[in-house]
Design a protein around this motif. Structure first.
Motif, PDB file in Angstrom:
ATOM      1  N   ALA A  14       0.878  -1.410   0.038  1.00  0.00           N
ATOM      2  CA  ALA A  14      -0.147   0.065   0.104  1.00  0.00           C
ATOM      3  C   ALA A  14       0.889   1.225   0.015  1.00  0.00           C
ATOM      4  N   VAL A  15       0.492   2.119  -0.723  1.00  0.00           N
ATOM      5  CA  VAL A  15       1.286   3.299  -0.710  1.00  0.00           C
ATOM      6  C   VAL A  15       0.284   4.595  -0.542  1.00  0.00           C
ATOM      7  N   LEU A  16       0.725   5.434   0.419  1.00  0.00           N
ATOM      8  CA  LEU A  16      -0.074   6.640   0.693  1.00  0.00           C
ATOM      9  C   LEU A  16       0.563   7.943  -0.001  1.00  0.00           C
ATOM     10  N   VAL A  17      -0.498   8.705  -0.817  1.00  0.00           N
ATOM     11  CA  VAL A  17      -0.031   9.846  -1.153  1.00  0.00           C
ATOM     12  C   VAL A  17      -1.218  10.987  -0.977  1.00  0.00           C
ATOM     13  N   ARG A  18      -0.861  12.240  -1.078  1.00  0.00           N
ATOM     14  CA  ARG A  18      -1.875  13.100  -0.664  1.00  0.00           C
ATOM     15  C   ARG A  18      -2.920  13.018  -1.969  1.00  0.00           C
ATOM     16  N   GLY A  19      -4.290  13.319  -1.696  1.00  0.00           N
ATOM     17  CA  GLY A  19      -5.214  13.300  -2.328  1.00  0.00           C
ATOM     18  C   GLY A  19      -4.985  13.608  -3.978  1.00  0.00           C
ATOM     19  N   ASP A  20      -4.505  14.904  -3.803  1.00  0.00           N
ATOM     20  CA  ASP A  20      -4.432  15.426  -5.483  1.00  0.00           C
ATOM     21  C   ASP A  20      -3.101  14.984  -6.065  1.00  0.00           C
TER      22      ASP A  20
END
Length: 569
Positions: free
Chosen positions: A290-296
């Motif tokens: 899983a990779v987390l990035v900001r919504g935009d």
RNA sequence: CGGAACGUGGCGCAGUCUGGUAGCGCACUUGUCUGGGGGACAAGUGGUCGGAGGUUCAAAUCCUCUCGUUCCGACCA
């Protein structure tokens, strides 16, 4: 070269199969003809342009101390098994068996063959360094060949390989090649940029790409408007942001029925995409991550690949995500997630953000890393944008499209270790050779040059790589005086070593002018009316349309002067 | 890999929906005129309509399969 005796099949109309200008013009001007998808025959003028590029490449490689060799195109699979690339390279590697059932492949690149050669022939540190290159036809079975010579399956490439005793020496070799490449592309008259690049499947520790700036380019570059930083956007580092100092608020689970996409969730909750963090699931060597990035933001999979140390990552489909996490897409979040989790720098600096709750129809507010979840790695994982500051000086970045025409890699000892390419050092110890590899797409340069230099009438070649330097139009093939003068001039130019195409066809002037423009030959000499009347020869520059009138005996000298000027520029 | 379009003289295309003589422009051949930005007139040459199978009295046209080419996309939760 006489037009009347040459195979230069120009077309009045655009071929239906060609979309981009270089492809269209190469076909229209009779430079190439297609045999089958991504595979072309070079006709006399097409080949002449290729040879011009080859010669510049050859001169500069030799000047840089590299030696030309020629390796086989057919390679035994055994070598590729040694480096593990027979499995890893994928379907681009065209494989086949010969009559003895021996597995073979067509060389898409030659690290294996050259390393095999050097391990046999080099014993001592005294034999190093070595830098060997070849100019040869490569075969890569591209999924989607396109744009004519731009991305063919069969293409002409210059590939060079350096072998050194240690890192320091290898870096010198790398720098020598880098400098040679700067000279080569400058001499070809191209508007290009060297950029920091990812080293891709070939592997290695650092690399630069040489990009010709053109709108049809398949790569996106970021270029600093202030300093000399330039990088492939897939590699371009994003500057870390400072941590949001806000205090952590209480975690809150909220119902978000049917709200899955970022904009929908944002609208529902009345927040901006910058306050939300999305959770993307990739497959890396069969493992879900899983990779987390900001919504935009967008995940840059090259960066992810490099962080995880795998050859390829692939985003999972909805079903695979559910199988891996037990959560439907749209409601994924980091809290309590069972699979490996990596986090983009930017997210690590955020406070009190919104994520999925890992439960259908629920999201969480005020999520904070460290308190609510832990990451197994925090790194720069997102795609850079033109609103990001330059990672080198902090100034504004500009994004441009580019065509990759050259690539230099410092390979290190990956291949030499895998293939036991060792030498005995001065201390008597066996050590692996330190390698570098350096490619130039010779046929692609021709396409890129046309892409960058053409107008509505046809190609506009830079003089150093033009298939012919001069086109000489005889507009009166039935006029004895004009024809005699044309022939005389033709011979004179040939004797001085000028590449000249004599248009001696019995065509009307209009056709000859149109063809001359289409072919993009830099200098056009015309003998017609004004020769009959005033004994003058017209010299016209294809690039800017400037014309001068000369007496016949002045022409050769003037032409040579222009050619020499272009060569020294 | 997913989607779409196209395949008819050398090139660019029409004809296919609604089955019934294969057509246009360019190129090519011959001749006459013309001769500084893809000339005019006249007379000609050239096509198993990508391939295979099927339906039909009859197929470029309808159906099935197949081969080829091109373009777009490749999932941002």
């Amino acid at each position: 070269m006489r037009f009347s005796k040459s195979l230069i099949p120009t077309l009045k109309e655009n071929p239906a199969e060609a979309e981009v200008s270089s492809h269209r013009l190469l076909l229209r001007a009779g430079f190439i003809r297609k045999l089958t998808a991504g595979i072309y025959t070079y006709l006399p003028l097409g080949l002449a342009a290729v040879r011009k590029v080859e010669n510049i490449v050859r001169e500069e490689m030799n000047r840089a101390g590299a030696q030309e060799i020629l390796m086989p195109m057919v390679q035994p699979a055994d070598l590729w098994h040694e480096t593990g690339r027979y499995e890893k390279y994928g379907p681009e590697l065209l494989r086949f068996v010969d009559r003895h059932e021996r597995e073979s492949c067509l060389g898409p690149t030659h690290e294996e063959v050259i390393t095999d050669l050097l391990r046999r022939e080099v014993r001592s540190y005294r034999d190093l360094p070595q830098n060997l290159y070849q100019i040869q036809t490569k075969f890569r079975d591209e999924i989607r060949p396109r744009f004519g010579l731009m991305r063919g399956r069969e293409f002409i490439m210059k590939d060079a390989y350096s072998f050194d005793v240690d890192d320091r020496s290898a870096e010198e070799s790398y720098q020598r090649m880098f400098d040679a490449y700067m000279r080569i592309f400058s001499r070809c008259g191209l508007d290009f940029r060297p950029v920091e690049a990812d080293s891709g499947t070939i592997g290695g520790s650092f690399s630069h790409e040489f990009m010709v700036l053109a709108d049809t380019g398949e790569d996106t570059l970021v270029i600093c408007s202030s300093c000399d930083y330039a990088a492939n956007s897939e590699k371009a580092a994003v500057m870390a942001v400072t941590e949001d100092p806000s205090p952590m608020l209480d975690l809150e689970k909220i119902e978000t029925p049917g709200k899955r996409k970022v904009p929908v969730v944002c609208e529902f909750l009345g927040i901006e995409a910058q306050e939300l963090v999305k959770t993307m699931v990739f497959s890396a060597a069969g493992e879900p991550v899983a990779v987390l990035v900001r919504g935009d933001r967008e995940v840059q999979d090259v960066k992810l690949k490099n962080l995880l140390g795998v050859a390829d990552v692939e985003m999972l489909g909805d079903k695979d995500v559910f199988d891996a996490t037990g959560v439907p897409t749209g409601y994924l979040g980091p809290i309590g997630l069972k699979i490996k989790l990596v986090v983009d720098n930017e997210v690590a600096a955020m406070k009190n953000f919104v994520t999925g709750a890992n439960e259908k129809n629920y999201h969480c507010r005020n999520v904070n890393m460290g308190r609510d979840f832990e990451a197994s790695a925090v790194a720069d994982l997102r795609q850079i944008t033109d609103t990001d500051p330059c990672p080198s000086c902090g100034e504004k970045l500009v994004m441009r499209e580019g065509i990759e025409v050259g690539h230099v890699f410092k390979l290190g000892t990956g291949y030499s270790e895998a293939m036991h390419a060792v030498f005995q050092d001065s201390d008597g110890q066996d050590k692996p050779m330190v390698m570098g590899c350096y490619g130039i797409g010779v046929s692609r340069i021709v396409a890129a040059a046309i892409e960058q230099n053409h107008d509505e009438n046809g190609m506009v070649f830079p003089l150093p790589i033009a298939p012919m330097q001069v086109i000489l139009l005889n507009l009166g093939v039935k006029d004895v005086q004009i024809t005699e003068a044309s022939e005389l001039l033709y011979k004179e130019l040939l004797e001085k070593g000028v590449d000249v195409l004599l248009d001696d066809r019995d065509e009307r002037p209009g056709s000859k002018f149109k063809d001359a423009d289409l072919l993009g030959i830099p200098l056009r000499l015309t003998l017609g009316k004004s020769f009959s009347k005033n004994g003058l020869v017209e010299l016209r520059h294809r690039s800017n349309g400037a014309t001068e009138e000369l007496l016949p005996h002045q022409v050769t000298e003037r032409v040579l002067k222009i050619i020499n000027l272009a060569a020294t520029k």
